[in-house]
Scaffold this active site. Sequence first.
Site, PDB file in Angstrom:
ATOM      1  N   LYS A  69     -15.266  12.405 -40.005  1.00 20.68           N
ATOM      2  CA  LYS A  69     -16.305  12.628 -38.998  1.00 20.68           C
ATOM      3  C   LYS A  69     -16.393  14.073 -38.500  1.00 20.68           C
ATOM      4  O   LYS A  69     -17.455  14.516 -38.063  1.00 20.68           O
ATOM      5  CB  LYS A  69     -16.093  11.675 -37.807  1.00 20.68           C
ATOM      6  CG  LYS A  69     -16.322  10.209 -38.138  1.00 20.68           C
ATOM      7  CD  LYS A  69     -15.919   9.315 -36.968  1.00 20.68           C
ATOM      8  CE  LYS A  69     -16.061   7.848 -37.314  1.00 20.68           C
ATOM      9  NZ  LYS A  69     -17.440   7.396 -37.273  1.00 20.68           N
ATOM     10  N   MET A 132     -14.063   9.574 -33.856  1.00 22.27           N
ATOM     11  CA  MET A 132     -14.514   8.381 -33.153  1.00 22.27           C
ATOM     12  C   MET A 132     -14.005   8.364 -31.721  1.00 22.27           C
ATOM     13  O   MET A 132     -14.691   7.915 -30.805  1.00 22.27           O
ATOM     14  CB  MET A 132     -14.041   7.129 -33.902  1.00 22.27           C
ATOM     15  CG  MET A 132     -14.550   5.837 -33.311  1.00 22.27           C
ATOM     16  SD  MET A 132     -16.353   5.712 -33.464  1.00 22.27           S
ATOM     17  CE  MET A 132     -16.621   4.090 -32.746  1.00 22.27           C
TER      18      MET A 132
END
Length: 274
Positions: A69, A132
Amino acid sequence: MTLLNKDMTLCISLSARPSNNGTRFHNHLYEALGLNWIYKAFAPTDLAQAIAGVRGLGIRGCAVSMPYKEEVIALVDRMDASASAIDSVNTIVNDGSVLTAHNTDYSAIAQLIERNALDPAASVLLRGSGGMAKATAAAFRDAGFARVTIVARNEENGRALADLYGFGWRADTDDATADVLVNVTPIGMAGGTEEHALAFSEEAVGAASVVFDVVALPAETPLIAAGRAAGKTVITGAEVATLQALEQFVLYTGIRPTAEQVREAEEFMRAGNA
């Protein structure tokens, strides 16, 4: 299901440990809406080459999961505000070989905080410090939570995330308790080295009022199972997966399915993990 053909639009996901959640959710909606699209999950051996493939092959959309990410940021052309605000990406949209990064994790977490009427005055232990975790911490901060402690063994990353949102930090859970427990690590994830482990102690679960695990596979992680057994309010990773996938679907296709279509797609997604 529509037969594969040369005009089919492809969307993919990239994850170290892919699940069938996104594949089943998106493909169910494609079929329900009569779209000539297909969705496929991949575990890339080289992230840069995978993103180059998204651009070079005209792949319309790309979901990004742990642990990519943050690493993927250097590989895209544009950052939507949803991603740049937290330096974390879970969605890439390809418009004519121009790759724009988004983050639908944040909106999913924010919706679940509101939907479950979590009290901003509550204390929170948030375990994790990756991409996250950034989305999750931002959602709690923006919902008015101030009594949040980031739990992360990596002191540099843990303190950086805590400082970013004005939260506390600790290296491990030890004997810590809080009203809300949030796991944003791979602990409890199917196929991992800690798939049978609890992200928080049984004592912490017993003292909490809400147990929240963002791990989507399995839907019933050891932490969620422990929370249910103790009679706590539980929020599952499967719920996060549905909400963030819905927003990805809208970004890719420009179509917002009806609530009934989403419910059916969610049921189909969960059936694959039964």
